[in-house]
Structures are given as structure tokens and as C-alpha cells.
Design a protein around this motif. Sequence first.
Motif, PDB file in Angstrom:
ATOM      1  N   ALA A 347     -20.698  30.846  30.152  1.00  0.00           N
ATOM      2  CA  ALA A 347     -20.738  29.776  31.090  1.00  0.00           C
ATOM      3  C   ALA A 347     -22.266  29.267  31.607  1.00  0.00           C
ATOM      4  O   ALA A 347     -22.694  30.590  31.647  1.00  0.00           O
ATOM      5  N   SER A 348     -22.618  28.497  31.333  1.00  0.00           N
ATOM      6  CA  SER A 348     -23.378  27.513  31.483  1.00  0.00           C
ATOM      7  C   SER A 348     -23.837  27.987  33.329  1.00  0.00           C
ATOM      8  O   SER A 348     -22.793  28.123  33.738  1.00  0.00           O
ATOM      9  N   GLN A 349     -25.224  28.119  34.140  1.00  0.00           N
ATOM     10  CA  GLN A 349     -25.274  28.126  35.641  1.00  0.00           C
ATOM     11  C   GLN A 349     -24.798  27.045  36.704  1.00  0.00           C
ATOM     12  O   GLN A 349     -24.690  26.055  35.820  1.00  0.00           O
ATOM     13  N   GLY A 350     -23.981  27.577  37.172  1.00  0.00           N
ATOM     14  CA  GLY A 350     -23.429  26.243  38.364  1.00  0.00           C
ATOM     15  C   GLY A 350     -21.973  26.116  37.976  1.00  0.00           C
ATOM     16  O   GLY A 350     -20.883  25.494  38.777  1.00  0.00           O
ATOM     17  N   TYR A 351     -21.283  26.231  36.435  1.00  0.00           N
ATOM     18  CA  TYR A 351     -20.058  26.468  35.932  1.00  0.00           C
ATOM     19  C   TYR A 351     -18.709  27.071  37.111  1.00  0.00           C
ATOM     20  O   TYR A 351     -19.214  28.864  37.470  1.00  0.00           O
ATOM     21  N   PRO A 352     -17.759  26.646  37.057  1.00  0.00           N
ATOM     22  CA  PRO A 352     -17.019  25.833  37.210  1.00  0.00           C
ATOM     23  C   PRO A 352     -17.704  23.903  38.383  1.00  0.00           C
ATOM     24  O   PRO A 352     -16.789  22.641  38.246  1.00  0.00           O
ATOM     25  N   GLY A 353     -18.775  24.530  39.189  1.00  0.00           N
ATOM     26  CA  GLY A 353     -19.611  23.311  39.515  1.00  0.00           C
ATOM     27  C   GLY A 353     -19.917  22.555  38.345  1.00  0.00           C
ATOM     28  O   GLY A 353     -19.937  22.699  37.410  1.00  0.00           O
ATOM     29  N   LYS A 354     -21.623  21.933  39.081  1.00  0.00           N
ATOM     30  CA  LYS A 354     -22.398  21.471  38.118  1.00  0.00           C
ATOM     31  C   LYS A 354     -23.148  22.051  37.557  1.00  0.00           C
ATOM     32  O   LYS A 354     -23.751  23.563  38.095  1.00  0.00           O
ATOM     33  N   VAL A 387     -27.535  24.491  21.270  1.00  0.00           N
ATOM     34  CA  VAL A 387     -28.086  24.383  22.492  1.00  0.00           C
ATOM     35  C   VAL A 387     -26.446  24.225  23.348  1.00  0.00           C
ATOM     36  O   VAL A 387     -25.644  23.746  22.536  1.00  0.00           O
ATOM     37  N   THR A 388     -27.000  24.422  24.987  1.00  0.00           N
ATOM     38  CA  THR A 388     -25.769  24.546  25.558  1.00  0.00           C
ATOM     39  C   THR A 388     -24.843  22.528  25.483  1.00  0.00           C
ATOM     40  O   THR A 388     -26.467  22.032  25.660  1.00  0.00           O
ATOM     41  N   ALA A 389     -24.226  22.599  25.801  1.00  0.00           N
ATOM     42  CA  ALA A 389     -23.290  21.198  25.593  1.00  0.00           C
ATOM     43  C   ALA A 389     -21.879  21.327  26.522  1.00  0.00           C
ATOM     44  O   ALA A 389     -21.193  20.448  26.503  1.00  0.00           O
ATOM     45  N   GLY A 390     -22.022  22.133  28.059  1.00  0.00           N
ATOM     46  CA  GLY A 390     -20.252  22.177  27.917  1.00  0.00           C
ATOM     47  C   GLY A 390     -20.228  23.351  29.521  1.00  0.00           C
ATOM     48  O   GLY A 390     -21.547  24.072  29.624  1.00  0.00           O
ATOM     49  N   GLY A 391     -20.041  23.205  30.122  1.00  0.00           N
ATOM     50  CA  GLY A 391     -19.732  23.965  31.290  1.00  0.00           C
ATOM     51  C   GLY A 391     -19.410  25.879  30.589  1.00  0.00           C
ATOM     52  O   GLY A 391     -19.720  26.448  30.688  1.00  0.00           O
TER      53      GLY A 391
END
Length: 445
Positions: A347-354, A387-391
Motif C-alpha cells: 500500500a501507499s504511504q498514509g493508506y488508509p488515510g490520504k 507508477v502508483t495510482a491508489g491506496g
Amino acid sequence: MKVLVIGGGGREHAIVWSLARSPRVTEIVCAPGNAGIAQVLLQNGSNSARCVPVDTGDLAAMLHVVQTEQPELTVVGPELPLSLGLIDALQRLGHRAFGPTQAAARLETSKSFAKEFMRQHDIPTAAYAVCTTLDEVRQELHRFDAPIVVKADGLAAGKGVVICPSHAEAEQAAAQMFSGALLGSAETYVVLEEFLVGEELSFFALCDGKHAVALAAAQDHKRVGEGDTGPNTGGMGAYTGDGLLSAPMEQWLLKNVAQRVVDEMALEGTPFHGILFCGMMMVPQQDGTIMPMVLEFNTRFGDPETQAILLRLQTDIVDLFDAAIDGSANKLTLQMRPGASVCIIAASQGYPGKYPSGIPITGLDSVSDPDTVVFHSGTAARDGRTVTAGGRVLGVTAVSNPSSSNSTTALQDALNKAYGALSGIAFDGMHFRHDIGWRALRDGL
Ligand code: AMP
């Protein structure tokens, strides 16, 4: 055969990957798809899946894609298009489509409908009250001991369930659901529910309007943090394994839950075709037995369970879709590769938040083991890079070796492969759970 898949997450990547293995499929279009889906090669090796943009919340736009592409089969992945009546509209236009109608999808899109349906048809579920005003909530609350589960009626992308330690907090959660403060839109119905304690289990049945057939059982990890702690997410990982569900329990769930749903929906004039995902709580009883109770229904494949399940599916997935549409699921021979499989979400940094988007991902080409597949959940192609495009960004999915000696070693084997593959993949801020399957490893599958 040309197939169109609606959706663009890890679940749809797994569906497209499965379709590409079918000798019957010659062309795959995915709307909107993602960077990983666009790279799926069909069996003949010359063709890859093609992605076309669409907003899955826009019924007219999705119908336009179908009318333009003229697929022989449309498979709908996410719940939003089902709730908008995409299947009904496609059927009216004479298109062949996999998924439940809008009326049948109410089992997922309205918790109050699902609860009343279960009560009427003796399907085991937690005690509940459906409320339309805060006054009703106050009147009903005294019937429930804390903690109390408060649920928004409609689709809420995993944010519509609040477990409240006290009556005052339950009243507050209900007030926020009615006002729209919690979910952004005001709820007409709020469901209060008895809190159940036990192990959760997801049971998937393929339904054809008349028959329900057991497809697989899985467990997912919804919380973001190790040891199942922290905020809820769309799902940080899932696993399946032969030992997850005993044969008698599978038969029980089929008879008392899935087949009963199919029978009663047919009697109500809203036959259920598609995947029925039964979210169960396996509640231990005082006499030592387990009472399975339904927490919720979903009316489509789950994400990330689907990635793990489809990696083990040996039957041609087109045969599954055909059987569900044509009413012949009872004649289907479903074959799954023995053993276990896992899907671990990066997951992206911050997920499940912004979270940020557009971050380059490296190491995607480092995975060469045929038993490991990196499904893309939220990615895009930019200037020749992924590139990333989601949580949720990637679902690294692996299946155990056929030689694994028992269910627990099979699970460990699948985990080793998936974590091994993940160690070669990176993007700034990437995080994932290191303990997928921990309960099964501790207690045995
Ligand atoms: P649902 O969307 O209804 O499956 O709820 C999401 C999550 O909330 C479930 O996976 C459970 O962990 C929890 N949950 C929902 N209903 C109950 C309940 N009646 N008792 C205990 N936990 C629940």
C-alpha cells in the motif's frame, strides 16, 4: 471469444489474468483497467488485454463502452456498477453479462434488506434492529448489550460499520450516519446489531439463479496494522487453504446459507446469478460446537480474496461465468489446485488515510516464479514507467508447491514465495503487513 471486464483493481487484474488462460478467449478489454491489466498476455502470446477509460459510477458511460466494443461476454467486478443496474441494462440490450441484477444485488447494497431477508428465511445472523430516526435508535438500543455494532444501510466502501463500546457512542455513530457526517451522504436506515465474537471466514459460492456451488473459502486481514490492529482498510491481505473449511462445514454453509439465499431470491422473483460472498462469523457455542452466523453478504468477488482464489482455479473461468448465466452451475466440475495461496497488499504511504500518487515502482520485472503473480490494484503507466495510482497498489499473490505435506506448510510455502517476491519490489512509502495468515500459522489451518 471477446470478453469485457468492468473495473480496474486487483480483483479485475486477477479476473483478466484468469480469462487470458482460457483457450476460448481471443480478446480482452478492461474498463478502466490499470497498468498491470494492460500487460496481460493472452494464451496465443500475440495479444494483450486492452484498457479503455470509463467511470464505473457512470451507467451511461459503461453502456457506451459495451455498445462500442460489442463483447460476447461482460464481467462486472465491483459493486457500484451492480448497484446502478448495469446487469439489468445489459440484459435489456441483449448482452450476455455476469453478475446479479440491481434487485438481487440488494443483498449487498442494502444491509436492512439483507437483515430482513435473513430473518424471514431463517438464515443465521446477529440480532438487529433497523431504525429510521434517532428516536428509534434510542428506543431500540436498550435491547443490546455493549459493545454495539452500528451499520449504515448502503454501500460505504468498508467505512459503514462502527463498533461502539457504549450506548452513548452507538447513538452518536447513528446520528452521524443519519446526518451524513460520517459517510458524506445521509443514510435513511441505520442497522443496530448484536456484537458477535469468533473467527471470521469468507465463503464464496457460485450461483446460477437455481443452484449454489461452493467455490472457495478465504480469510482476509482488514486492519492496516500487524496483529490485526489499527484502522480498517479495503483489505491488506488474504489467504485460502484446503484446511480452512471442513467438508461438513462447507456443506452446512451451502445448505443453510448460500442455497437458501438462491432458493428464496428465486421465489421472490429476483433470482441471484453471480458470486455470493458470505462474510461469516464462526461463533463458538457453550457446548463446544461452532455456530456460523452471517455478518454480511457481498454480491461479487472480494478483493483481495479473489487474487488468492483465482491463482488456484484450474477450471476455465469462462465455464464458471457461462454456468452462472445459463443456470448450469450444478453440472460444473470445479477444480482448484490443492494447497494454499496468499495475496499480500503493498500500500501507499498514509493508506488508509490520504496518500500520494504517481510514485515510480521498481522491481516489478524481478518476479520470475510461475507460482507468483503481482496483481496491480492501483497503478498507472506514465512515460514508460509503472507508477502508483491508489491506496492499495499491488497484490503480490502466490500459490504453494503441489508437494507441500499439509495445509499449514502449504500456507507457509505460499507466504515464503509472496514475501520473497515482495522483497524485490519497492516504491517510496510502500508498506505491507508482515504477518498475513498469522492465526492459521499459530493455530493450524
Ligand atoms: P461488514 O461490512 O458487515 O462485514 O462489517 C465489517 C467488519 O465489521 C466485519 O468484517 C467484522 O469484523 C465487523 N463486524 C460486522 N458486524 C459485526 C458483528 N455483528 N459483530 C462483530 N463484528 C462485526
